[in-house]
Motif scaffolding. Structure first.
Motif, mmCIF file in Angstrom:
data_model
loop_
_atom_site.group_PDB
_atom_site.id
_atom_site.type_symbol
_atom_site.label_atom_id
_atom_site.label_comp_id
_atom_site.label_asym_id
_atom_site.label_seq_id
_atom_site.Cartn_x
_atom_site.Cartn_y
_atom_site.Cartn_z
ATOM 1 N N GLU A 160 -8.700 -10.145 0.953
ATOM 2 C CA GLU A 160 -8.030 -11.316 0.397
ATOM 3 C C GLU A 160 -8.471 -11.544 -1.043
ATOM 4 O O GLU A 160 -9.663 -11.568 -1.336
ATOM 5 C CB GLU A 160 -8.363 -12.543 1.247
ATOM 6 C CG GLU A 160 -7.599 -13.777 0.887
ATOM 7 C CD GLU A 160 -6.107 -13.627 1.054
ATOM 8 O OE1 GLU A 160 -5.400 -13.765 0.037
ATOM 9 O OE2 GLU A 160 -5.653 -13.352 2.175
ATOM 10 N N GLY A 161 -7.507 -11.713 -1.918
ATOM 11 C CA GLY A 161 -7.832 -11.944 -3.313
ATOM 12 C C GLY A 161 -7.215 -13.216 -3.865
ATOM 13 O O GLY A 161 -7.449 -13.570 -5.012
ATOM 14 N N ARG A 186 -6.813 -16.716 -4.987
ATOM 15 C CA ARG A 186 -7.839 -17.682 -5.417
ATOM 16 C C ARG A 186 -7.865 -18.936 -4.549
ATOM 17 O O ARG A 186 -8.937 -19.464 -4.247
ATOM 18 C CB ARG A 186 -7.624 -18.066 -6.873
ATOM 19 C CG ARG A 186 -8.044 -16.996 -7.825
ATOM 20 C CD ARG A 186 -7.839 -17.454 -9.251
ATOM 21 N NE ARG A 186 -8.163 -16.358 -10.146
ATOM 22 C CZ ARG A 186 -8.916 -16.499 -11.213
ATOM 23 N NH1 ARG A 186 -9.404 -17.671 -11.524
ATOM 24 N NH2 ARG A 186 -9.179 -15.470 -11.974
ATOM 25 N N ILE A 222 -15.970 -7.548 0.427
ATOM 26 C CA ILE A 222 -14.605 -7.184 0.057
ATOM 27 C C ILE A 222 -14.290 -5.764 0.497
ATOM 28 O O ILE A 222 -15.045 -4.836 0.217
ATOM 29 C CB ILE A 222 -14.404 -7.318 -1.471
ATOM 30 C CG1 ILE A 222 -14.837 -8.706 -1.959
ATOM 31 C CG2 ILE A 222 -12.957 -7.022 -1.856
ATOM 32 C CD1 ILE A 222 -14.087 -9.867 -1.360
#
Length: 107
Positions: free
Chosen positions: A82-83, A85, A101
């Motif tokens: 998941e990136g 924000r 990650i």
């Protein structure tokens, strides 16, 4: 330790790497619901959980742990690709201890 991931191969990979690092007592769960049931019976020193899982995802599990008298101070590491924000911010607000990650190595 408690390792939570809906993919069998990932659970076993993480468990085997933790054992190679010297950790012996490792519980496995396929989703957040299974993890909650294990946490009703057992204590643990660390939870490593995948973020995206069916039934109860890692963020929901994290929130459950933080609301628990017994486990609220247990470190929780979210394993994710998941990136986004906003999602990362939600996890930080919920009390995540750290992110791992994907893809990652145990080195």
């Amino acid at each position: 330790m408690l390792v939570v991931d809906d993919i069998d191969t990932m659970r076993i990979l993480v468990r085997n790497n933790l054992r190679a690092m010297g950790f012996e007592q490792i519980m496995l769960a396929a989703n957040g619901h299974e993890a909650v049931e294990l946490l009703k019976k057992w204590s643990c020193d660390l939870v490593l959980t995948d973020w995206n899982m069916p039934l109860m995802d890692g963020l929901e599990l994290l929130q459950h742990i933080r609301e628990s008298e017994r486990h609220r101070n247990v470190p929780v590491i979210l394993i994710t690709a998941e990136g986004d924000r906003a999602q990362v911010r939600n996890a930080i607000t919920a009390g995540v201890s750290e992110f791992l990650i994907k893809p990652f190595t145990f080195a």
